[in-house]
Each structure stands twice: as C-alpha cells, then as structure tokens.
Scaffold this motif. Structure first.
Motif, PDB file in Angstrom:
ATOM      1  N   TYR A  69       0.822  -1.206   0.000  1.00 32.75           N
ATOM      2  CA  TYR A  69       0.000   0.000   0.000  1.00 32.75           C
ATOM      3  C   TYR A  69       0.863   1.266   0.000  1.00 32.75           C
ATOM      4  O   TYR A  69       0.544   2.245  -0.678  1.00 32.75           O
ATOM      5  N   LEU A  70       1.960   1.275   0.761  1.00 30.59           N
ATOM      6  CA  LEU A  70       2.838   2.440   0.800  1.00 30.59           C
ATOM      7  C   LEU A  70       3.398   2.746  -0.590  1.00 30.59           C
ATOM      8  O   LEU A  70       3.453   3.903  -1.010  1.00 30.59           O
ATOM      9  N   ALA A  71       3.789   1.704  -1.304  1.00 35.27           N
ATOM     10  CA  ALA A  71       4.319   1.898  -2.642  1.00 35.27           C
ATOM     11  C   ALA A  71       3.251   2.415  -3.599  1.00 35.27           C
ATOM     12  O   ALA A  71       3.534   3.182  -4.522  1.00 35.27           O
ATOM     13  N   GLN A  72       2.017   2.024  -3.356  1.00 35.45           N
ATOM     14  CA  GLN A  72       0.912   2.387  -4.242  1.00 35.45           C
ATOM     15  C   GLN A  72       0.316   3.752  -3.922  1.00 35.45           C
ATOM     16  O   GLN A  72      -0.055   4.513  -4.829  1.00 35.45           O
ATOM     17  N   THR A  73       0.224   4.073  -2.636  1.00 33.57           N
ATOM     18  CA  THR A  73      -0.522   5.266  -2.221  1.00 33.57           C
ATOM     19  C   THR A  73       0.309   6.319  -1.502  1.00 33.57           C
ATOM     20  O   THR A  73      -0.191   7.407  -1.253  1.00 33.57           O
ATOM     21  N   GLY A  74       1.556   6.010  -1.162  1.00 28.37           N
ATOM     22  CA  GLY A  74       2.316   6.933  -0.342  1.00 28.37           C
ATOM     23  C   GLY A  74       1.822   6.899   1.092  1.00 28.37           C
ATOM     24  O   GLY A  74       1.261   5.896   1.540  1.00 28.37           O
ATOM     25  N   GLY A  75       2.014   7.989   1.820  1.00 27.10           N
ATOM     26  CA  GLY A  75       1.608   8.034   3.215  1.00 27.10           C
ATOM     27  C   GLY A  75       2.739   7.615   4.137  1.00 27.10           C
ATOM     28  O   GLY A  75       3.852   7.324   3.698  1.00 27.10           O
ATOM     29  N   THR A  76       2.444   7.599   5.424  1.00 26.12           N
ATOM     30  CA  THR A  76       3.427   7.252   6.448  1.00 26.12           C
ATOM     31  C   THR A  76       2.869   6.162   7.338  1.00 26.12           C
ATOM     32  O   THR A  76       1.735   6.269   7.826  1.00 26.12           O
ATOM     33  N   GLN A  77       3.628   5.113   7.549  1.00 27.54           N
ATOM     34  CA  GLN A  77       3.180   4.045   8.436  1.00 27.54           C
ATOM     35  C   GLN A  77       3.196   4.542   9.876  1.00 27.54           C
ATOM     36  O   GLN A  77       4.209   4.996  10.373  1.00 27.54           O
ATOM     37  N   THR A  78       2.062   4.456  10.549  1.00 28.02           N
ATOM     38  CA  THR A  78       1.932   4.966  11.912  1.00 28.02           C
ATOM     39  C   THR A  78       1.562   3.879  12.918  1.00 28.02           C
ATOM     40  O   THR A  78       1.397   4.152  14.097  1.00 28.02           O
ATOM     41  N   ALA A  79       1.401   2.661  12.461  1.00 24.56           N
ATOM     42  CA  ALA A  79       1.164   1.510  13.326  1.00 24.56           C
ATOM     43  C   ALA A  79       1.461   0.265  12.509  1.00 24.56           C
ATOM     44  O   ALA A  79       1.696   0.342  11.297  1.00 24.56           O
ATOM     45  N   ALA A  80       1.457  -0.883  13.157  1.00 22.89           N
ATOM     46  CA  ALA A  80       1.760  -2.122  12.443  1.00 22.89           C
ATOM     47  C   ALA A  80       0.802  -2.368  11.290  1.00 22.89           C
ATOM     48  O   ALA A  80       1.169  -3.009  10.303  1.00 22.89           O
ATOM     49  N   ASN A  81      -0.431  -1.852  11.400  1.00 22.64           N
ATOM     50  CA  ASN A  81      -1.427  -2.074  10.347  1.00 22.64           C
ATOM     51  C   ASN A  81      -2.120  -0.781   9.923  1.00 22.64           C
ATOM     52  O   ASN A  81      -3.262  -0.799   9.496  1.00 22.64           O
ATOM     53  N   GLU A  82      -1.412   0.345  10.005  1.00 28.31           N
ATOM     54  CA  GLU A  82      -2.044   1.624   9.684  1.00 28.31           C
ATOM     55  C   GLU A  82      -1.104   2.521   8.907  1.00 28.31           C
ATOM     56  O   GLU A  82       0.092   2.602   9.199  1.00 28.31           O
ATOM     57  N   GLY A  91      -6.086  13.171   3.684  1.00 30.94           N
ATOM     58  CA  GLY A  91      -5.988  12.955   5.123  1.00 30.94           C
ATOM     59  C   GLY A  91      -6.474  11.573   5.513  1.00 30.94           C
ATOM     60  O   GLY A  91      -6.660  10.686   4.687  1.00 30.94           O
ATOM     61  N   GLY A  92      -6.685  11.389   6.797  1.00 28.91           N
ATOM     62  CA  GLY A  92      -7.234  10.138   7.290  1.00 28.91           C
ATOM     63  C   GLY A  92      -6.241   8.998   7.258  1.00 28.91           C
ATOM     64  O   GLY A  92      -5.023   9.192   7.171  1.00 28.91           O
ATOM     65  N   THR A  93      -6.774   7.793   7.308  1.00 23.71           N
ATOM     66  CA  THR A  93      -5.938   6.609   7.460  1.00 23.71           C
ATOM     67  C   THR A  93      -6.412   5.468   6.568  1.00 23.71           C
ATOM     68  O   THR A  93      -7.559   5.437   6.121  1.00 23.71           O
ATOM     69  N   LEU A  94      -5.507   4.541   6.339  1.00 23.94           N
ATOM     70  CA  LEU A  94      -5.835   3.246   5.762  1.00 23.94           C
ATOM     71  C   LEU A  94      -5.455   2.210   6.807  1.00 23.94           C
ATOM     72  O   LEU A  94      -4.304   2.169   7.258  1.00 23.94           O
ATOM     73  N   THR A  95      -6.420   1.415   7.223  1.00 26.53           N
ATOM     74  CA  THR A  95      -6.193   0.410   8.254  1.00 26.53           C
ATOM     75  C   THR A  95      -6.376  -0.975   7.661  1.00 26.53           C
ATOM     76  O   THR A  95      -7.389  -1.246   7.009  1.00 26.53           O
ATOM     77  N   LEU A  96      -5.404  -1.836   7.889  1.00 31.91           N
ATOM     78  CA  LEU A  96      -5.438  -3.183   7.344  1.00 31.91           C
ATOM     79  C   LEU A  96      -5.998  -4.154   8.376  1.00 31.91           C
ATOM     80  O   LEU A  96      -5.767  -3.996   9.586  1.00 31.91           O
ATOM     81  N   THR A  97      -6.698  -5.161   7.892  1.00 30.56           N
ATOM     82  CA  THR A  97      -7.144  -6.222   8.790  1.00 30.56           C
ATOM     83  C   THR A  97      -5.937  -7.011   9.273  1.00 30.56           C
ATOM     84  O   THR A  97      -4.955  -7.200   8.538  1.00 30.56           O
ATOM     85  N   LEU A  98      -6.016  -7.488  10.496  1.00 29.50           N
ATOM     86  CA  LEU A  98      -4.971  -8.350  11.030  1.00 29.50           C
ATOM     87  C   LEU A  98      -5.194  -9.776  10.546  1.00 29.50           C
ATOM     88  O   LEU A  98      -6.332 -10.165  10.240  1.00 29.50           O
ATOM     89  N   PRO A  99      -4.152 -10.569  10.448  1.00 30.68           N
ATOM     90  CA  PRO A  99      -4.317 -11.963  10.026  1.00 30.68           C
ATOM     91  C   PRO A  99      -5.365 -12.686  10.870  1.00 30.68           C
ATOM     92  O   PRO A  99      -5.341 -12.614  12.101  1.00 30.68           O
ATOM     93  N   GLY A 100      -6.313 -13.324  10.203  1.00 29.15           N
ATOM     94  CA  GLY A 100      -7.345 -14.073  10.905  1.00 29.15           C
ATOM     95  C   GLY A 100      -8.532 -13.261  11.358  1.00 29.15           C
ATOM     96  O   GLY A 100      -9.469 -13.808  11.946  1.00 29.15           O
ATOM     97  N   GLU A 101      -8.539 -11.951  11.086  1.00 32.67           N
ATOM     98  CA  GLU A 101      -9.639 -11.090  11.508  1.00 32.67           C
ATOM     99  C   GLU A 101     -10.349 -10.508  10.289  1.00 32.67           C
ATOM    100  O   GLU A 101      -9.743 -10.293   9.243  1.00 32.67           O
ATOM    101  N   LYS A 102     -11.646 -10.232  10.433  1.00 35.08           N
ATOM    102  CA  LYS A 102     -12.441  -9.679   9.341  1.00 35.08           C
ATOM    103  C   LYS A 102     -12.468  -8.163   9.352  1.00 35.08           C
ATOM    104  O   LYS A 102     -12.447  -7.519   8.300  1.00 35.08           O
ATOM    105  N   LYS A 103     -12.577  -7.568  10.530  1.00 31.15           N
ATOM    106  CA  LYS A 103     -12.700  -6.114  10.645  1.00 31.15           C
ATOM    107  C   LYS A 103     -11.338  -5.474  10.891  1.00 31.15           C
ATOM    108  O   LYS A 103     -10.521  -5.993  11.643  1.00 31.15           O
ATOM    109  N   ALA A 104     -11.124  -4.342  10.252  1.00 30.70           N
ATOM    110  CA  ALA A 104      -9.891  -3.595  10.456  1.00 30.70           C
ATOM    111  C   ALA A 104      -9.977  -2.819  11.763  1.00 30.70           C
ATOM    112  O   ALA A 104     -10.943  -2.090  11.993  1.00 30.70           O
ATOM    113  N   ARG A 105      -9.001  -2.998  12.601  1.00 31.46           N
ATOM    114  CA  ARG A 105      -8.909  -2.247  13.862  1.00 31.46           C
ATOM    115  C   ARG A 105      -7.475  -1.764  14.023  1.00 31.46           C
ATOM    116  O   ARG A 105      -6.535  -2.537  13.962  1.00 31.46           O
TER     117      ARG A 105
END
Length: 200
Positions: A69-82, A91-105
């Motif tokens: 996603y960073l290569a595609q959209t730019g931005g700055t990684q601010t968490a393991a999945n954000e 603005g705002g964020t892109l949040t990825l689902t964690l392995p084995g989970e359906k909802k992004a948190r």
C-alpha cells in the motif's frame, strides 16, 4: 486478502514522489522497534504486532501488505497495520485487517475511537459488512484514493447531516454520490470504477 488496485498513471506519478517518504517512515519505524528491543529489524512496529498476538510470520506478512500500500498510495506508516495520509492526499488513514480477523482495527494507541466509522468521517471498506481493509477520510475537496478493486465492498457516511460524498473515476470525473449523512451501504459496492472519493 484484499487485492490492490493496479496503479493509474497519476498514481504512479504520486508514488514516485511518495516513495522517499514511505521509505523514511519505514526506516524510522525500524529504528524505534530496534531501540525498544523489539527484535525483528525488518518489521517496523514488531513489538506492537507481537502484543496484538501476531507471530513473526504473521507480522512479516502484514508488513508486506503495508509495504504494498505504501508503494501504491504513499503516506506514512503509523502503526503495524495503519498508514496515515497528508491533507493533500485526503488525510485520514488506511487500516489493514490483522491476520485471521475480518474487521480492520488500528493498533495505533492514538487512533480515533467510534466503532466502524467515527463522526465527521466517510469510511470505505474493501469487503461487505464493513469488513476488510478500510480507508477513512474527512477533508473536503480532496481526492482520497481507493486502492482496491473489490466488487462487494461497503461504506459508511457519518459526516454532518446531509453531507454527500462524491465517487470519482481515474480521471477525477464524478460518477456518483453517496446518500446524505448519516447513510451506509453494507454490501454490493463495486470499487472497480471508483478510484477516488471526495468526502464532501
């Protein structure tokens, strides 16, 4: 797993500028992880991922998706999945689902709470039921890139009452509008033709 959208020519131009920023963000994250004794130097926020219950293999797989996603959209990684974006990128964020989970948190301890989509935000989800990776934006008159091409996504419009988001194609032309806030569509959103969202 959410399939990324092939980058448009405009996205490629943005990516060339954003690559240095993304690399810097990753390097800083690696240094922080190393300084705190997190261990794996090739996984930024490794300690955070471990605390969330991920093993080393899962953490590396998650980081690979973040890097994509960073290569595609730019931005700055601010968490393991954000990834967090500048106002110019919507603005705002892109949040990825964690392995084995359906909802992004988000694992970011400073992340805004508010369920699937906090007040004042427009939130796009790669999958139905407000599941899958999520892109959240609130800044008006900006183009927020949607980096996936799933055909059964969803969205929530939790902006001020009556506010409608614009859906745009790869040339920034408006191809549709959301219903006025508060509104939501829990399934059937085809993101293939929607490249950008202007929240308001």
């Amino acid at each position: 797993m959410t399939a990324p959208r092939p980058a448009s020519h405009r996205a490629l131009l943005r990516a060339s500028v954003a690559a240095a920023t993304a690399l810097l963000g990753i390097t800083v994250g690696m240094s922080s992880a190393s300084a705190s004794g997190a261990g794996a130097t090739d996984v930024p926020f490794a300690a955070q991922a471990k605390q969330a219950g991920l093993n080393a293999t899962q953490a590396k797989a998650l980081q690979t998706r973040v890097n994509g996603y960073l290569a595609q959209t730019g931005g700055t990684q601010t968490a393991a999945n954000e990834i967090t974006y500048s106002p110019a990128a919507g603005g705002g964020t892109l949040t990825l689902t964690l392995p084995g989970e359906k909802k992004a948190r988000s694992l970011n301890p400073t992340a805004t709470l508010g369920g699937d989509c906090a007040y004042y935000w427009f939130c796009a989800f790669a999958e139905s039921g407000y599941n899958g990776d999520s892109r959240k934006a609130e800044k008006c008159n900006t183009n927020t890139f949607i980096p996936w091409t799933t055909t059964n996504g969803s969205w929530i419009n939790n902006q001020t009452a009556g506010t409608r988001a614009k859906f745009k194609n790869s040339g920034y032309g408006i191809i549709g509008y959301s219903a006025g806030a508060y509104a939501a569509q829990s399934y059937g959103v085809n993101w293939t033709s929607v490249y950008y969202i202007d929240p308001c």
